[in-house]
Design a protein around this motif. Structure first.
Motif, PDB file in Angstrom:
ATOM      1  N   LYS A   6       0.869  -1.179   0.000  1.00 20.05           N
ATOM      2  CA  LYS A   6       0.000   0.000   0.000  1.00 20.05           C
ATOM      3  C   LYS A   6       0.901   1.222   0.000  1.00 20.05           C
ATOM      4  O   LYS A   6       2.071   1.133   0.379  1.00 20.05           O
ATOM      5  N   GLU A  21      -4.702  -6.213   8.521  1.00 16.20           N
ATOM      6  CA  GLU A  21      -4.619  -5.467   7.262  1.00 16.20           C
ATOM      7  C   GLU A  21      -3.412  -5.938   6.452  1.00 16.20           C
ATOM      8  O   GLU A  21      -3.505  -6.131   5.236  1.00 16.20           O
ATOM      9  N   ASP A  24      -4.140  -9.332   4.934  1.00 18.31           N
ATOM     10  CA  ASP A  24      -5.083  -9.154   3.824  1.00 18.31           C
ATOM     11  C   ASP A  24      -4.374  -8.625   2.579  1.00 18.31           C
ATOM     12  O   ASP A  24      -4.633  -9.084   1.457  1.00 18.31           O
ATOM     13  N   LEU A  25      -3.478  -7.677   2.759  1.00 15.01           N
ATOM     14  CA  LEU A  25      -2.747  -7.105   1.623  1.00 15.01           C
ATOM     15  C   LEU A  25      -1.794  -8.115   0.994  1.00 15.01           C
ATOM     16  O   LEU A  25      -1.658  -8.175  -0.232  1.00 15.01           O
ATOM     17  N   VAL A  27      -2.167 -11.420   1.049  1.00 21.06           N
ATOM     18  CA  VAL A  27      -3.001 -12.401   0.351  1.00 21.06           C
ATOM     19  C   VAL A  27      -3.491 -11.830  -0.980  1.00 21.06           C
ATOM     20  O   VAL A  27      -3.434 -12.497  -2.016  1.00 21.06           O
ATOM     21  N   GLU A  28      -3.966 -10.597  -0.967  1.00 22.58           N
ATOM     22  CA  GLU A  28      -4.423  -9.960  -2.204  1.00 22.58           C
ATOM     23  C   GLU A  28      -3.308  -9.910  -3.241  1.00 22.58           C
ATOM     24  O   GLU A  28      -3.521 -10.210  -4.411  1.00 22.58           O
ATOM     25  N   TYR A  29      -2.110  -9.555  -2.809  1.00 22.25           N
ATOM     26  CA  TYR A  29      -0.975  -9.484  -3.734  1.00 22.25           C
ATOM     27  C   TYR A  29      -0.659 -10.864  -4.304  1.00 22.25           C
ATOM     28  O   TYR A  29      -0.517 -11.023  -5.516  1.00 22.25           O
ATOM     29  N   SER A  32      -3.792 -12.134  -6.580  1.00 20.31           N
ATOM     30  CA  SER A  32      -4.199 -11.417  -7.792  1.00 20.31           C
ATOM     31  C   SER A  32      -3.086 -10.620  -8.449  1.00 20.31           C
ATOM     32  O   SER A  32      -2.835 -10.781  -9.639  1.00 20.31           O
ATOM     33  N   LYS A  33      -2.425  -9.782  -7.740  1.00 16.54           N
ATOM     34  CA  LYS A  33      -1.490  -8.852  -8.379  1.00 16.54           C
ATOM     35  C   LYS A  33      -0.239  -9.532  -8.909  1.00 16.54           C
ATOM     36  O   LYS A  33       0.275  -9.154  -9.960  1.00 16.54           O
ATOM     37  N   LYS A  36      -1.107 -11.144 -12.241  1.00 14.55           N
ATOM     38  CA  LYS A  36      -2.008 -10.348 -13.080  1.00 14.55           C
ATOM     39  C   LYS A  36      -1.590 -10.375 -14.552  1.00 14.55           C
ATOM     40  O   LYS A  36      -2.423 -10.584 -15.434  1.00 14.55           O
TER      41      LYS A  36
END
Length: 95
Positions: A6, A21, A24-25, A27-29, A32-33, A36
């Motif tokens: 972030k 937080e 969560d960040l 895991v998101e990375y 998905s990222k 991508k």
């Protein structure tokens, strides 16, 4: 290598208060990222071969089976299929 999850995240220390937080960040990375670009290329290729309307009729398990095949291979069925294919290749052709 440092990945900033972030804006300004590189300077933020992970504490008990912001641990959720952070997780969560991460895991998101990772989900998905990080993939991508590869996923985009895969979807572009799939879209060239198959119209989107045809793909949307399948749920995720059916689509996985269509793309990746069965996770277990019946070796007997495979050997029979290969035997038939090899015999067809060696069969004399007319013409």
């Amino acid at each position: 290598m440092t990945i900033e999850l972030k804006p300004g995240g590189e300077t933020i220390e992970v504490t008990e208060e912001n641990k959720k937080e952070y997780v969560d960040l991460v895991v998101e990375y990772r989900i998905s990222k990080r993939v991508k670009e590869q996923f985009g290329a895969f979807m572009d290729g799939l879209s060239e071969l198959t119209p989107k309307e045809l793909i949307t009729v399948f749920d995720e398990r059916e689509l996985e089976l269509l793309i990746g095949g069965m996770s277990e291979i019946d070796m007997y069925v495979l050997s029979v299929a290969c035997g038939i294919f090899c015999r067809l290749l060696s069969y004399p052709r007319k013409g």
